[in-house]
Scaffold this motif. Structure first.
Motif, PDB file in Angstrom:
ATOM      1  N   ASP A  10     -49.263  39.903 -10.747  1.00 26.89           N
ATOM      2  CA  ASP A  10     -49.011  39.504  -9.357  1.00 26.89           C
ATOM      3  C   ASP A  10     -49.460  38.065  -9.111  1.00 26.89           C
ATOM      4  OD1 ASP A  10     -47.957  41.970  -8.777  1.00 26.89           O
ATOM      5  OD2 ASP A  10     -49.788  42.748  -7.848  1.00 26.89           O
ATOM      6  N   ARG A  11     -50.610  37.703  -9.659  1.00 22.50           N
ATOM      7  CA  ARG A  11     -51.149  36.353  -9.491  1.00 22.50           C
ATOM      8  C   ARG A  11     -50.231  35.320 -10.170  1.00 22.50           C
ATOM      9  NH1 ARG A  11     -55.863  37.802 -10.987  1.00 22.50           N
ATOM     10  NH2 ARG A  11     -55.798  36.929 -13.073  1.00 22.50           N
ATOM     11  N   ILE A  12     -49.760  35.638 -11.369  1.00 16.03           N
ATOM     12  CA  ILE A  12     -48.876  34.722 -12.101  1.00 16.03           C
ATOM     13  C   ILE A  12     -47.562  34.538 -11.356  1.00 16.03           C
ATOM     14  CG2 ILE A  12     -47.499  34.477 -14.206  1.00 16.03           C
ATOM     15  CD1 ILE A  12     -49.863  35.817 -15.691  1.00 16.03           C
ATOM     16  N   VAL A  13     -46.997  35.647 -10.865  1.00 15.07           N
ATOM     17  CA  VAL A  13     -45.735  35.572 -10.120  1.00 15.07           C
ATOM     18  C   VAL A  13     -45.919  34.767  -8.838  1.00 15.07           C
ATOM     19  CG1 VAL A  13     -44.047  36.945  -8.835  1.00 15.07           C
ATOM     20  CG2 VAL A  13     -44.758  37.669 -11.117  1.00 15.07           C
ATOM     21  N   ALA A  14     -46.998  34.995  -8.137  1.00 17.10           N
ATOM     22  CA  ALA A  14     -47.266  34.263  -6.892  1.00 17.10           C
ATOM     23  C   ALA A  14     -47.416  32.769  -7.169  1.00 17.10           C
ATOM     24  CB  ALA A  14     -48.521  34.808  -6.218  1.00 17.10           C
ATOM     25  N   GLU A  15     -48.121  32.413  -8.243  1.00 17.54           N
ATOM     26  CA  GLU A  15     -48.284  31.001  -8.591  1.00 17.54           C
ATOM     27  C   GLU A  15     -46.947  30.363  -8.955  1.00 17.54           C
ATOM     28  OE1 GLU A  15     -51.276  30.637 -11.639  1.00 17.54           O
ATOM     29  OE2 GLU A  15     -52.766  31.681 -10.409  1.00 17.54           O
ATOM     30  N   ALA A  16     -46.124  31.097  -9.702  1.00 11.86           N
ATOM     31  CA  ALA A  16     -44.810  30.566 -10.091  1.00 11.86           C
ATOM     32  C   ALA A  16     -43.926  30.358  -8.869  1.00 11.86           C
ATOM     33  CB  ALA A  16     -44.131  31.517 -11.077  1.00 11.86           C
ATOM     34  N   ARG A  17     -43.965  31.298  -7.938  1.00 11.67           N
ATOM     35  CA  ARG A  17     -43.175  31.152  -6.705  1.00 11.67           C
ATOM     36  C   ARG A  17     -43.663  29.979  -5.873  1.00 11.67           C
ATOM     37  NH1 ARG A  17     -42.550  37.478  -5.051  1.00 11.67           N
ATOM     38  NH2 ARG A  17     -40.781  37.903  -6.412  1.00 11.67           N
ATOM     39  N   ARG A  18     -44.968  29.834  -5.786  1.00 13.44           N
ATOM     40  CA  ARG A  18     -45.550  28.736  -5.009  1.00 13.44           C
ATOM     41  C   ARG A  18     -45.161  27.389  -5.641  1.00 13.44           C
ATOM     42  NH1 ARG A  18     -49.864  31.343  -3.892  1.00 13.44           N
ATOM     43  NH2 ARG A  18     -50.915  30.944  -5.858  1.00 13.44           N
ATOM     44  N   ALA A  19     -45.236  27.304  -6.957  1.00 15.01           N
ATOM     45  CA  ALA A  19     -44.879  26.061  -7.645  1.00 15.01           C
ATOM     46  C   ALA A  19     -43.399  25.738  -7.459  1.00 15.01           C
ATOM     47  CB  ALA A  19     -45.208  26.173  -9.132  1.00 15.01           C
ATOM     48  N   ALA A  20     -42.545  26.754  -7.553  1.00 11.93           N
ATOM     49  CA  ALA A  20     -41.102  26.537  -7.365  1.00 11.93           C
ATOM     50  C   ALA A  20     -40.813  26.086  -5.940  1.00 11.93           C
ATOM     51  CB  ALA A  20     -40.331  27.810  -7.691  1.00 11.93           C
ATOM     52  N   GLU A  21     -41.503  26.673  -4.983  1.00 21.43           N
ATOM     53  CA  GLU A  21     -41.308  26.284  -3.582  1.00 21.43           C
ATOM     54  C   GLU A  21     -41.762  24.845  -3.351  1.00 21.43           C
ATOM     55  OE1 GLU A  21     -42.942  27.670   0.754  1.00 21.43           O
ATOM     56  OE2 GLU A  21     -42.505  29.231  -0.720  1.00 21.43           O
ATOM     57  N   GLN A  22     -42.881  24.473  -3.941  1.00 20.66           N
ATOM     58  CA  GLN A  22     -43.360  23.098  -3.791  1.00 20.66           C
ATOM     59  C   GLN A  22     -42.395  22.109  -4.433  1.00 20.66           C
ATOM     60  OE1 GLN A  22     -47.275  23.273  -5.482  1.00 20.66           O
ATOM     61  NE2 GLN A  22     -48.243  23.852  -3.546  1.00 20.66           N
ATOM     62  N   ARG A  23     -41.875  22.446  -5.616  1.00 21.04           N
ATOM     63  CA  ARG A  23     -40.881  21.577  -6.259  1.00 21.04           C
ATOM     64  C   ARG A  23     -39.651  21.452  -5.379  1.00 21.04           C
ATOM     65  NH1 ARG A  23     -41.805  24.591 -10.868  1.00 21.04           N
ATOM     66  NH2 ARG A  23     -39.791  25.593 -10.608  1.00 21.04           N
ATOM     67  N   GLY A  24     -39.230  22.586  -4.816  1.00 21.68           N
ATOM     68  CA  GLY A  24     -38.051  22.590  -3.956  1.00 21.68           C
ATOM     69  C   GLY A  24     -38.229  21.712  -2.737  1.00 21.68           C
ATOM     70  N   HIS A  25     -39.365  21.828  -2.106  1.00 20.20           N
ATOM     71  CA  HIS A  25     -39.615  20.997  -0.928  1.00 20.20           C
ATOM     72  C   HIS A  25     -39.748  19.532  -1.318  1.00 20.20           C
ATOM     73  CE1 HIS A  25     -39.778  24.140   1.978  1.00 20.20           C
ATOM     74  NE2 HIS A  25     -40.709  24.791   1.327  1.00 20.20           N
ATOM     75  N   GLY A  26     -40.279  19.290  -2.472  1.00 18.98           N
ATOM     76  CA  GLY A  26     -40.454  17.912  -2.908  1.00 18.98           C
ATOM     77  C   GLY A  26     -39.124  17.200  -3.067  1.00 18.98           C
ATOM     78  N   TYR A  27     -38.209  17.778  -3.842  1.00 12.61           N
ATOM     79  CA  TYR A  27     -36.945  17.072  -4.043  1.00 12.61           C
ATOM     80  C   TYR A  27     -36.063  17.165  -2.812  1.00 12.61           C
ATOM     81  CZ  TYR A  27     -34.515  21.452  -5.463  1.00 12.61           C
ATOM     82  OH  TYR A  27     -33.961  22.701  -5.518  1.00 12.61           O
ATOM     83  N   ARG A  28     -36.166  18.225  -2.040  1.00 13.66           N
ATOM     84  CA  ARG A  28     -35.377  18.318  -0.807  1.00 13.66           C
ATOM     85  C   ARG A  28     -35.791  17.212   0.168  1.00 13.66           C
ATOM     86  NH1 ARG A  28     -32.264  20.858   2.747  1.00 13.66           N
ATOM     87  NH2 ARG A  28     -32.977  21.120   4.876  1.00 13.66           N
ATOM     88  N   GLU A  29     -37.083  17.080   0.355  1.00 20.81           N
ATOM     89  CA  GLU A  29     -37.583  16.049   1.270  1.00 20.81           C
ATOM     90  C   GLU A  29     -37.169  14.654   0.796  1.00 20.81           C
ATOM     91  OE1 GLU A  29     -38.797  16.746   4.200  1.00 20.81           O
ATOM     92  OE2 GLU A  29     -38.566  18.844   3.659  1.00 20.81           O
ATOM     93  N   ARG A  30     -37.275  14.411  -0.504  1.00 20.08           N
ATOM     94  CA  ARG A  30     -36.877  13.097  -1.031  1.00 20.08           C
ATOM     95  C   ARG A  30     -35.385  12.858  -0.841  1.00 20.08           C
ATOM     96  NH1 ARG A  30     -38.816  12.665  -6.947  1.00 20.08           N
ATOM     97  NH2 ARG A  30     -38.389  14.869  -6.872  1.00 20.08           N
TER      98      ARG A  30
END
Length: 121
Positions: A10-30
């Protein structure tokens, strides 16, 4: 032991989702700062009230390829983005070699046509 493995997973999945969301917001915002808020396909214009309907499409379909100059991105509305991905899937489906080749027809459906027509007379 099973609870420990489940919580670790659960912890690994949550971290992977959080990282993917941060990447998504990063390139979307740019991309939103870099490009005008217009769909690259249908030319629909967006403003702050509906910009959530404007998506970032990766031209090479690799969501991890996010160059700083934005050369792999284009802004598309939800509808054009869905259409682009469907076209990509349809293209891939048409080029897959599944090994299922249909044997050519060997019979001739008109072979006995003359005899059949003469019997009807």
């Amino acid at each position: 032991m099973a609870d420990n493995n489940a919580s670790k997973l659960d912890r690994i999945v949550a971290e992977a989702r959080r990282a993917a969301e941060q990447r998504g917001h990063g390139y979307r915002e740019r991309a939103l700062k870099m490009y005008p808020w217009i769909c690259g396909r249908c030319a629909r214009e967006f403003d702050r009230s509906n910009v959530q309907q404007l998506t970032v499409h990766h031209r090479n379909h690799n969501h991890d390829d996010n160059p700083p100059d934005g050369s792999n991105w284009e802004l598309l509305c939800l509808y054009c983005h869905d259409n682009e991905h469907q076209r990509y899937l349809d293209h891939d489906a048409g080029t897959l070699d599944t090994g299922d080749t249909q044997a050519p027809a060997t019979g001739n459906p008109f072979a006995d046509l003359k005899a059949m027509l003469e019997r009807k007379k």
